[in-house]
Design an enzyme around this catalytic site. Sequence first.
Site, PDB file in Angstrom:
ATOM      1  N   LYS A   1      -6.150  -2.302  -1.512  1.00 18.11           N
ATOM      2  CA  LYS A   1      -5.420  -1.542  -0.366  1.00 18.11           C
ATOM      3  C   LYS A   1      -6.221  -1.043   0.874  1.00 18.11           C
ATOM      4  CE  LYS A   1      -2.479   0.204  -4.033  1.00 18.11           C
ATOM      5  NZ  LYS A   1      -2.446   1.107  -5.245  1.00 18.11           N
TER       6      LYS A   1
ATOM      7  N   VAL B   1       0.664  -1.086  -0.001  1.00 15.53           N
ATOM      8  CA  VAL B   1      -0.113  -0.107  -0.132  1.00 15.53           C
ATOM      9  C   VAL B   1       0.857   1.210   0.110  1.00 15.53           C
ATOM     10  CG1 VAL B   1      -1.996   1.235   1.298  1.00 15.53           C
ATOM     11  CG2 VAL B   1      -1.698  -1.143   1.270  1.00 15.53           C
TER      12      VAL B   1
END
Length: 377
Positions: free
Chosen positions: A218, A145
């Site tokens: 994410k 992420v």
Amino acid sequence: MAPPAPATRPASRAPLRVALLGVGTVGRAVAEALLADTDRLTARAGRPLKLVAMAARSRRRLDGLGLPPDVVLTDDPTAAATVGGVDVVVEVLGGLEPAGSVVLDGIRAGRAVVTANKHLLAARGSEIEAAALASGTPVRFEAAVGGGTPVLRLLAADLVGMHVERIRGVVNGTTNWILDRMELDGLDGAAALAAAQAAGYAEADPSLDLDGVDAADKLVILSRLAFGVWLRPEEVQRVAPDGPGAGGPGISAVSRADIEAAARRGRRVRLVAEAGRSTDRDRSERGGEAGVEASVLAREVDRDDPLASASGVGNVIVIEGAPHGVVTVSGPGAGGPATAAAVIADLVAIAHGEGSTWDASPLTHRAAEAAPVGAAG
Ligand SMILES: NC(=O)c1ccc[n+]([C@@H]2O[C@H](COP(=O)([O-])OP(=O)(O)OC[C@H]3O[C@@H](n4cnc5c(N)ncnc54)[C@H](OP(=O)(O)O)[C@@H]3O)[C@@H](O)[C@H]2O)c1
């Protein structure tokens, strides 16, 4: 009297032996960093980080790397991951398989794992976590992420004293770049997408980005670290009932008219990934169960909102909770060298004997129930 030992002194000064699976955008940059910066990395890690095996489907991917002759080269990720003496498997293949098998096999064999694979973590995170817990081996995934933006360790460990209420972020660079072109260059959606593809910012099949699937993956990972819950990716709402691009997932239905209407109100359209603890009303509708509400939707944001400042492929993530109020982090959301730097940070953490990215953020009851039975077997 001997000075006290530093808290971060590694358990061993023997080299940390690394198998690198995948030599694409990220993998090649990881190899370059490991080979170029050895003295500095050894000093930071307290021991050498030694590349011992690599899996590359095409040998052309290795051109110009100047690999030492003792690095085992194969086109088979499983063969590279199981080379004798490997301490850490770095998975940067992408996709669900063979990535899932090599990650789980590595964990069960007691090897540490570093992965950048958000799609795999979002799909099978609770299973991977259960396996890691059973074998006592660390799994780290800072690159998954924010690319080179250090948000996961910040959230899970450095903000351990924060009671996180909400996370909001622009976490997909491709869609943000496209929205920028639509707003700043006056392009319609199709022309902006074509420009993104020509500039190398969008895949030939861009639907995972445009429809918000990548951002939802994410958000699943961010939610695990903020709220202790593995959401299922399909629990993340991606189609807005109203607002810009209403009726289509992600930014797929956002038009120039939506962007111009937002601009007239002094606002910008961003693809906002947002997760927060459910409200009292949500809870009562669910029969009292606490939960997490998560969405990835095109939204109008005020110009002074930190998310409005996300520019091009950059990411911005805002973490809200007590006692801090608001903590904002921004940086490069993608790119080989920046993402590789996050992988290297995880390798250094493992060299120092640190555990998994989620260690300081225990699972909640609901997530523990959701973990598949036998996942550690
Ligand atoms: N790129 C970024 O900025 C970025 C940022 C954050 C996270 N990530 C994540 O990092 C991972 C890698 O991304 P990437 O951009 O580096 O992808 P990529 O450029 O497509 O690289 C993946 C590499 O793995 C190889 N590969 C795939 N399956 C294989 C197999 N079965 N056997 C051997 N080699 C195999 C591919 O080989 P071929 O060359 O033959 O296809 C390719 O070279 C993904 O999970 C992605 O989501 C990427």
